[in-house]
Design a protein around this motif. Structure first.
Motif, mmCIF file in Angstrom:
data_model
loop_
_atom_site.group_PDB
_atom_site.id
_atom_site.type_symbol
_atom_site.label_atom_id
_atom_site.label_comp_id
_atom_site.label_asym_id
_atom_site.label_seq_id
_atom_site.Cartn_x
_atom_site.Cartn_y
_atom_site.Cartn_z
ATOM 1 N N CYS A 4 -19.216 4.947 39.930
ATOM 2 C CA CYS A 4 -18.920 4.104 38.767
ATOM 3 C C CYS A 4 -17.463 3.656 38.840
ATOM 4 C CB CYS A 4 -19.186 4.878 37.483
ATOM 5 S SG CYS A 4 -18.934 3.905 35.969
ATOM 6 N N ARG A 5 -17.218 2.371 38.550
ATOM 7 C CA ARG A 5 -15.855 1.849 38.623
ATOM 8 C C ARG A 5 -15.372 1.233 37.318
ATOM 9 N NH1 ARG A 5 -15.582 4.927 41.680
ATOM 10 N NH2 ARG A 5 -15.013 4.938 43.879
ATOM 11 N N ASP A 6 -16.222 1.070 36.329
ATOM 12 C CA ASP A 6 -15.844 0.381 35.099
ATOM 13 C C ASP A 6 -16.107 1.273 33.886
ATOM 14 O OD1 ASP A 6 -15.327 -2.562 36.032
ATOM 15 O OD2 ASP A 6 -17.166 -1.923 37.038
ATOM 16 N N PHE A 7 -15.056 1.504 33.098
ATOM 17 C CA PHE A 7 -15.146 2.421 31.976
ATOM 18 C C PHE A 7 -14.638 1.738 30.704
ATOM 19 C CE2 PHE A 7 -14.968 4.949 35.802
ATOM 20 C CZ PHE A 7 -15.924 5.929 35.587
ATOM 21 N N PHE A 8 -15.168 2.193 29.577
ATOM 22 C CA PHE A 8 -14.855 1.578 28.292
ATOM 23 C C PHE A 8 -14.540 2.653 27.262
ATOM 24 C CE2 PHE A 8 -17.495 -1.262 30.686
ATOM 25 C CZ PHE A 8 -16.954 -2.516 30.446
ATOM 26 N N VAL A 9 -13.412 2.490 26.576
ATOM 27 C CA VAL A 9 -13.047 3.346 25.451
ATOM 28 C C VAL A 9 -12.869 2.472 24.222
ATOM 29 C CG1 VAL A 9 -11.997 5.147 26.872
ATOM 30 C CG2 VAL A 9 -10.590 3.237 26.042
ATOM 31 N N ALA A 10 -12.724 3.106 23.057
ATOM 32 C CA ALA A 10 -12.603 2.334 21.821
ATOM 33 C C ALA A 10 -11.165 1.949 21.521
ATOM 34 C CB ALA A 10 -13.187 3.126 20.651
ATOM 35 N N THR A 11 -10.217 2.878 21.697
ATOM 36 C CA THR A 11 -8.850 2.673 21.227
ATOM 37 C C THR A 11 -7.841 3.003 22.318
ATOM 38 O OG1 THR A 11 -8.564 4.937 20.411
ATOM 39 C CG2 THR A 11 -9.595 3.339 18.901
ATOM 40 N N TRP A 12 -6.592 2.612 22.077
ATOM 41 C CA TRP A 12 -5.527 2.909 23.030
ATOM 42 C C TRP A 12 -5.187 4.392 23.033
ATOM 43 C CZ3 TRP A 12 -4.349 -0.411 26.681
ATOM 44 C CH2 TRP A 12 -4.767 -1.735 26.501
ATOM 45 N N GLY A 13 -5.419 5.074 21.924
ATOM 46 C CA GLY A 13 -5.260 6.523 21.925
ATOM 47 C C GLY A 13 -6.236 7.190 22.864
ATOM 48 N N GLU A 14 -7.480 6.700 22.879
ATOM 49 C CA GLU A 14 -8.465 7.243 23.820
ATOM 50 C C GLU A 14 -8.071 6.929 25.261
ATOM 51 O OE1 GLU A 14 -12.514 7.235 21.068
ATOM 52 O OE2 GLU A 14 -12.312 5.757 22.678
ATOM 53 N N HIS A 25 -11.598 -2.068 21.142
ATOM 54 C CA HIS A 25 -11.157 -2.480 19.810
ATOM 55 C C HIS A 25 -9.956 -3.407 19.844
ATOM 56 C CE1 HIS A 25 -13.326 1.051 17.587
ATOM 57 N NE2 HIS A 25 -14.125 0.337 18.347
ATOM 58 N N GLY A 26 -9.543 -3.802 21.026
ATOM 59 C CA GLY A 26 -8.608 -4.888 21.137
ATOM 60 C C GLY A 26 -7.155 -4.523 21.056
ATOM 61 N N LEU A 27 -6.400 -5.312 20.320
ATOM 62 C CA LEU A 27 -4.960 -5.291 20.464
ATOM 63 C C LEU A 27 -4.275 -5.548 19.124
ATOM 64 C CD1 LEU A 27 -2.884 -5.135 22.894
ATOM 65 C CD2 LEU A 27 -2.791 -7.629 22.721
ATOM 66 N N ARG A 28 -3.940 -4.475 18.419
ATOM 67 C CA ARG A 28 -3.072 -4.613 17.253
ATOM 68 C C ARG A 28 -1.631 -4.810 17.730
ATOM 69 N NH1 ARG A 28 -3.472 0.909 14.483
ATOM 70 N NH2 ARG A 28 -3.038 1.436 16.653
ATOM 71 N N GLU A 29 -0.772 -5.232 16.816
ATOM 72 C CA GLU A 29 0.641 -5.330 17.160
ATOM 73 C C GLU A 29 1.181 -3.986 17.623
ATOM 74 O OE1 GLU A 29 3.949 -7.449 17.938
ATOM 75 O OE2 GLU A 29 2.230 -8.368 16.930
ATOM 76 N N ASP A 30 0.754 -2.910 16.963
ATOM 77 C CA ASP A 30 1.213 -1.570 17.325
ATOM 78 C C ASP A 30 0.748 -1.140 18.714
ATOM 79 O OD1 ASP A 30 2.413 -1.401 14.883
ATOM 80 O OD2 ASP A 30 0.955 -0.011 14.010
ATOM 81 N N ASP A 31 -0.304 -1.784 19.231
ATOM 82 C CA ASP A 31 -0.851 -1.391 20.520
ATOM 83 C C ASP A 31 -0.135 -2.035 21.705
ATOM 84 O OD1 ASP A 31 -2.899 0.104 19.285
ATOM 85 O OD2 ASP A 31 -4.151 -1.686 19.080
ATOM 86 N N LEU A 63 -10.091 -8.663 23.766
ATOM 87 C CA LEU A 63 -9.572 -9.486 22.674
ATOM 88 C C LEU A 63 -10.736 -9.930 21.789
ATOM 89 C CD1 LEU A 63 -7.026 -11.629 24.731
ATOM 90 C CD2 LEU A 63 -6.695 -9.380 23.650
ATOM 91 N N ASN A 64 -10.604 -9.673 20.486
ATOM 92 C CA ASN A 64 -11.712 -9.878 19.560
ATOM 93 C C ASN A 64 -11.472 -10.972 18.526
ATOM 94 O OD1 ASN A 64 -13.636 -7.601 20.211
ATOM 95 N ND2 ASN A 64 -11.760 -6.434 19.915
ATOM 96 N N SER A 65 -10.256 -11.495 18.451
ATOM 97 C CA SER A 65 -9.929 -12.456 17.393
ATOM 98 C C SER A 65 -8.899 -13.449 17.912
ATOM 99 C CB SER A 65 -9.365 -11.726 16.176
ATOM 100 O OG SER A 65 -8.077 -11.200 16.474
ATOM 101 N N PRO A 66 -8.773 -14.609 17.250
ATOM 102 C CA PRO A 66 -7.720 -15.553 17.645
ATOM 103 C C PRO A 66 -6.327 -14.930 17.596
ATOM 104 C CG PRO A 66 -9.327 -16.666 16.261
ATOM 105 C CD PRO A 66 -9.676 -15.204 16.232
ATOM 106 N N ALA A 67 -6.074 -14.058 16.616
ATOM 107 C CA ALA A 67 -4.753 -13.418 16.526
ATOM 108 C C ALA A 67 -4.501 -12.544 17.743
ATOM 109 C CB ALA A 67 -4.657 -12.595 15.249
ATOM 110 N N MET A 68 -5.509 -11.824 18.214
ATOM 111 C CA MET A 68 -5.341 -11.004 19.419
ATOM 112 C C MET A 68 -5.102 -11.873 20.643
ATOM 113 S SD MET A 68 -8.161 -7.971 19.037
ATOM 114 C CE MET A 68 -8.261 -6.934 17.573
ATOM 115 N N VAL A 69 -5.815 -12.988 20.718
ATOM 116 C CA VAL A 69 -5.611 -13.897 21.847
ATOM 117 C C VAL A 69 -4.173 -14.396 21.869
ATOM 118 C CG1 VAL A 69 -6.249 -16.131 22.823
ATOM 119 C CG2 VAL A 69 -8.029 -14.593 21.957
ATOM 120 N N ALA A 70 -3.663 -14.828 20.714
ATOM 121 C CA ALA A 70 -2.289 -15.321 20.639
ATOM 122 C C ALA A 70 -1.291 -14.227 20.988
ATOM 123 C CB ALA A 70 -2.031 -15.872 19.234
ATOM 124 N N ARG A 71 -1.557 -13.020 20.522
ATOM 125 C CA ARG A 71 -0.651 -11.898 20.780
ATOM 126 C C ARG A 71 -0.571 -11.605 22.280
ATOM 127 N NH1 ARG A 71 -2.975 -8.261 17.154
ATOM 128 N NH2 ARG A 71 -1.763 -9.337 15.561
#
Length: 360
Positions: A68-78, A95-101, A114-122
């Motif tokens: 297996c080469r591709d893995f998925f987690v929910a958050t940056w803490g994970e 879960h994408g990219l908050r400013e804090d992330d 990226l889940n939203s236009p704001a995440m894309v811009a960030r």
């Protein structure tokens, strides 16, 4: 010396009276079955929620060894909890990219989804052309860009590794939303360039190769759950909880057991008190005979209610059981789901942190 002064100065903590036996061969066999069912698509693995409670680092290592080469987690803490991993592995943060992330995302190699236009811009502003993943909502109305946003030019200039969507009703093969989402995802695929496209989770893989695209993302099925029709007989059980007997006692005929005096012994009974309860994710839904332990192949029904840390089981038919013995807690996910009304996902992820995890 006061006993409290000994804490942290070399006193070795005793092993927990709870354990999860985790079958590494079954885990790998399950991934290989989903990989085969994915046909030409690569098969990844969802290891969010600490690999559904089994231990994400250990699961990642064993599945990576299997290919297996591709893995998925929910958050940056994970993602951070995984620590370092080989360069040839891919990790996506769903879960994408908050400013804090941003600091964590820019410091490592994991990709944000990226889940939203704001995440894309960030990401455009901060990442300097680094690769990302993008989620498009095709009918679940949870996370993701709308199809209109995805086609609008918003994503122009992004280096998209994987364009994803998520099926809402894949566990119901006849549900019309499956075909609707497939149609919508195909239309987005035609309009938005990406290195790969991914729609199917465990249940989606069971819908057939039309849903596989370039990458599948099994989760529940890897860990022994039956995600949808078609997986029966192929997915093996991975985890088996065990609890230690604290005390064996004789309960007299007519005596009651536990909170609420919910069980009355119809005859004198030999009863084992086990070190497990709802604080360990073994919830009250298993009470009143819906759960049982196993002693030498003998089913030992649960008597009365599940307490926070304890249950009582009838070991009258297992006379060799004594204080300190380990009993398996019956935890077939499909059977337990039917008995308790809980989903297989809940049954896995609610297993707590008081267990020692033993790979077998």
């Amino acid at each position: 010396m006061d006993a409290r002064a000994l804490i942290g100065v070399g006193v070795i903590a005793p092993s927990p009276p709870l354990r999860l036996d985790i079958d590494a061969d079954a885990l790998v066999a399950n991934w290989r079955w989903f990989a085969g069912a994915s046909s030409r698509a690569a098969c990844g693995a969802a290891i969010k929620a600490d690999a559904y409670g089994l231990g994400a680092r250990a699961v990642m290592r064993r599945l990576a060894d299997a290919g297996c080469r591709d893995f998925f987690v929910a958050t940056w803490g994970e993602a951070a909890a995984l620590g370092a991993y080989p360069d040839d592995l891919s990790l996506s943060v769903l879960h994408g990219l908050r400013e804090d992330d941003l600091p964590a995302a820019l410091a490592g190699t994991a990709r944000p989804v990226l889940n939203s236009p704001a995440m894309v811009a960030r990401w455009k502003a901060a990442a300097g052309g680094r690769a990302c993943d993008v989620m498009v909502d095709t009918g679940m109305n949870r996370l993701g860009l709308s199809p209109e946003e995805a086609r609008s030019g918003l994503l122009d200039g992004l280096q998209i590794d994987t364009l994803l969507s998520h099926l809402a009703c894949a566990d119901e093969p006849g549900h019309p939303l499956n075909e609707q989402q497939l149609f919508t995802f195909r239309s987005i695929k035609a309009a938005v360039p990406a290195r790969r496209y991914s729609l199917a989770n465990s249940a989606g893989i069971c819908l057939g190769q039309r849903y596989a695209f370039g990458l599948t993302r099994p989760g529940l099925g890897l860990y022994g759950g039956i995600p949808a029709p078609g997986a029966e007989g192929h997915v093996r059980r991975v985890v088996r909880p065990h609890a230690q007997v604290i005390q064996v006692r004789i309960v007299a005929q007519g005596a009651t057991i536990g909170y609420g005096a919910a069980f009355t012994a119809p005859v004198a009974m030999r009863v084992a008190i086990l070190n497990i309860g709802y604080a360990d994710g073994y919830l009250r839904a298993f009470g009143d005979g819906r759960g049982h332990a196993i002693a030498g192949g003998v089913a030992c029904p649960l008597l009365g209610r599940v307490s926070m840390d304890l249950i009582a089981v009838d070991v009258s038919a297992a006379p060799s059981v004594g204080d300190g013995d380990w009993l398996e807690i019956e935890y077939d996910l499909v059977t337990a789901s039917i008995a308790t009304g809980l989903t297989q996902y809940e049954l896995l992820t609610m297993l707590g942190h008081r267990y020692q995890r033993r790979w077998i």
